[in-house]
Design an enzyme around this catalytic site. Sequence first.
Site, short mmCIF file in Angstrom:
data_model
loop_
_atom_site.label_atom_id
_atom_site.label_comp_id
_atom_site.label_asym_id
_atom_site.label_seq_id
_atom_site.Cartn_x
_atom_site.Cartn_y
_atom_site.Cartn_z
N GLU A 56 0.79 -1.23 0.00
CA GLU A 56 0.00 0.00 0.00
C GLU A 56 0.83 1.29 0.00
OE1 GLU A 56 -4.00 0.01 1.60
OE2 GLU A 56 -3.17 1.11 3.30
N LYS A 58 0.64 4.62 1.35
CA LYS A 58 -0.11 5.20 2.48
C LYS A 58 0.72 6.30 3.12
CE LYS A 58 -2.60 3.37 6.54
NZ LYS A 58 -2.81 2.16 7.38
N LYS A 118 -8.10 2.30 -3.02
CA LYS A 118 -8.49 2.13 -1.63
C LYS A 118 -9.10 3.43 -1.15
CE LYS A 118 -7.10 -0.81 1.77
NZ LYS A 118 -6.42 -0.13 2.79
N GLU A 167 -14.51 -5.86 2.24
CA GLU A 167 -13.84 -5.86 3.54
C GLU A 167 -14.81 -6.02 4.70
OE1 GLU A 167 -10.69 -2.87 4.37
OE2 GLU A 167 -11.98 -2.30 6.05
N ASN A 188 -10.24 -7.15 7.99
CA ASN A 188 -9.44 -6.04 8.50
C ASN A 188 -9.27 -6.18 10.01
OD1 ASN A 188 -8.03 -3.69 8.82
ND2 ASN A 188 -9.64 -2.32 8.08
N GLU A 218 -5.79 -8.03 6.38
CA GLU A 218 -5.48 -6.61 6.25
C GLU A 218 -5.12 -5.99 7.60
OE1 GLU A 218 -9.23 -5.91 3.15
OE2 GLU A 218 -8.78 -4.45 4.70
N SER A 219 -4.10 -5.17 7.57
CA SER A 219 -3.68 -4.32 8.70
C SER A 219 -2.90 -5.08 9.77
CB SER A 219 -4.86 -3.64 9.41
OG SER A 219 -5.65 -2.92 8.51
#
Length: 271
Positions: A56, A58, A118, A167, A188, A218-219
């Site tokens: 990503e 970000k 995103k 998600e 997530n 995710e994350s």
Amino acid sequence: MSTVLDQIIRGVREDLSARRSALPLEQLRDLVATKPAGLDALAALSAPGGVHLIAEVKRASPSKGALADIPDPAVLAAEYAAGGASVISVLTEQRRFGGSLADLDAVRAAVTIPVLRKDFVVEPYQVWEARAHGADLVLLMASALQQGELTELLGLVEELGMHALLEAHDEDELTRCLDAGGRIVGINARNLKTLEVDPSTVSRLLPSVPAGVVGVAESGVTGPDSVRDYVGAGARAVLVGEALVTGADPRSAARELLAAGGRRVDVEESS
Ligand SMILES: O=P(O)(O)OC[C@@H](O)[C@@H](O)c1c[nH]c2ccccc12
């Protein structure tokens, strides 16, 4: 009480109506008609050979504020691709994440692998926009959408020749993502209502993702150990932002994460 997610979406809607005034949907559709077809992100994420990385771009986050300057997202995306990423995720939300559609354009021009838009997609206009700016994959968050909206937006994404990453962050949202017909479903670990990260969310929910659906964690990936944990829980792909943008060498960092997930990346001559 309004949550962080509510506040973000309020800002997203304001920014969206400004863009729509500048470029009405009809013109945006004409623009989409001139674009080359999207790349197959589902095929990219389904290829065998270990975990896939969605890396990503970000700049900032609501929980941490500024994360990285990223003067040239094209350079970062090219490093991710050279490090073996299967998909590049570009945050386009401006107010809290510091992203933009210009970042998406820059990344699209820099890589030949699929690109994910995103953002907090709440209206069809944003799906058309994603395609107009070269996205192949679009994030749709169950927490931001009613079931009818989720299904409708997924239909439009596919009609435009893209795929959606649906998600979820709890059981109910996961059921909704699967009911909607999601073929790529992300769990997530961050609760976007409280911003807390809890990796056990991934290990709890991923086993309920059927084998025919690509399960994405995710994350909260802080390094190779996190990838091993997520893969152990059944992740076929991991989506990583902070750990990659804050490190000194995103290409090597990407390779290390992939190695922990059992994927061998051919080392090219570094440029
Ligand atoms: O920086 P991290 O912890 O690696 O997280 C990346 C990604 O999962 C996170 O940016 C994210 C997941 N879902 C989102 C929805 C909107 C905005 C951001 C996100």
